[in-house]
Motif scaffolding. Sequence first.
Motif, short mmCIF file in Angstrom:
data_model
loop_
_atom_site.label_atom_id
_atom_site.label_comp_id
_atom_site.label_asym_id
_atom_site.label_seq_id
_atom_site.Cartn_x
_atom_site.Cartn_y
_atom_site.Cartn_z
N UNK A 203 46.45 38.87 44.79
CA UNK A 203 46.29 39.01 43.35
C UNK A 203 47.07 37.91 42.61
N UNK A 204 48.25 37.58 43.11
CA UNK A 204 49.03 36.51 42.49
C UNK A 204 48.29 35.18 42.57
N UNK A 205 47.63 34.94 43.71
CA UNK A 205 46.87 33.70 43.86
C UNK A 205 45.70 33.64 42.88
N UNK A 236 41.29 39.88 32.28
CA UNK A 236 40.29 40.58 33.10
C UNK A 236 40.79 40.93 34.49
N UNK A 237 41.67 40.10 35.05
CA UNK A 237 42.10 40.28 36.43
C UNK A 237 43.03 41.47 36.64
N UNK A 337 37.08 35.61 34.16
CA UNK A 337 35.85 36.19 34.71
C UNK A 337 35.25 35.29 35.79
N UNK A 338 35.31 33.98 35.62
CA UNK A 338 34.82 33.06 36.65
C UNK A 338 35.60 33.25 37.94
N UNK A 344 35.75 37.55 44.35
CA UNK A 344 35.29 38.94 44.34
C UNK A 344 35.51 39.61 45.68
N UNK A 345 35.99 40.84 45.62
CA UNK A 345 36.15 41.69 46.80
C UNK A 345 35.38 42.97 46.57
#
Length: 347
Positions: A203-205, A236-237, A337-338, A344-345
């Motif tokens: 997630x940090x990456x 968004x993340x 979003x990109x 995407x997982x």
Amino acid sequence: MTPPSRLLGRPALVGHAQRIAETADHRPAVRVGLGLAIPAVALLALGRIDLLIFAVFGSFVGMYGRGQMAGVRLRQQVLATGLLGMAVAAGTALPAVGAGPPVIAACAVAYAVAASWLIERLGLRPLGPFFVLFAFCTFATLPLEARRDSEAIAEVGLLVFAATAAFCLGMGQLTRIGVLGPFRSAPVPGSAIPTPPAEAAWRAATYGVAVALAAAIALGFDVGHLGWAAAGAAVPLAAPTFGRRLARGAQCLAGTMVGLAVAAVALLPGWPPVARAVLVIVLMFPTEMFMARNYGLALGFFTPLILLMMSLVEQADPAWLLLDRFVGIVIGAGSGLVVAALFRRAP
């Protein structure tokens, strides 16, 4: 016996905790609102509206530890104070040493990665580095260096931040005596679970890539407040699944548009600085009130809050300030979003 967290899955468990916490949105909102209102009124009485921005970021401490026992909330808010305090101090120091936009952008990426990993591993809520990244970028691009008394403002401002944060820590402990919330004998289930190391690193990456992309685009288009783009990329993340990230990005854009319309009225000529400062104080309550329940609606209040806050420090044309915010959030949310799509997982 399989732990409940594995039966439900982390997103479901956190979502369950959020629904429980949402049943009493007004109590944490009052705590956060008063956490800003009382220090801000003191600054107004002293005639130091220029320091209100430091108090606002100090009050963000109160947003952490929502729905927790007083002891857990205290731990989360102390950790948040440290992260926000380092962001404010580092951001204030960069212009003083002559750091330009490219250096600020690179530092923002590094700070996003480090802050994200720490927040995930420490189990802080709300998730994501948005608030600490926003603090860092705001002060790194604040035009204090153009003023002769910039060093004095920075020093006194850090004291204002620390005093406000300390006051918010005290507000967060009022539940121990049954004020502004019931005393909890147990935390909300799943709401302060640290993220496993590998997931936290992943997630940090993703935050680092998103912030780097947003900052690069903002530099290319010469956006004045590149921090708005960088911090917007983190929005968004923070959601756990791709579908919810899409929804959060849409809420971010829609809420910002509504907030810009409100800010356009509040930034019209004729509003005295004291009136704008009072609006900043008032807007903090609904921002926290809806932050967990409806992010888009919360941004409808948060956007004019930050624009009014900036107008008290910068002598900028309101139309330019509104346009800069619009461009920044489009770049930021779009970049987030990109990256959400590329990284995407499966849910």
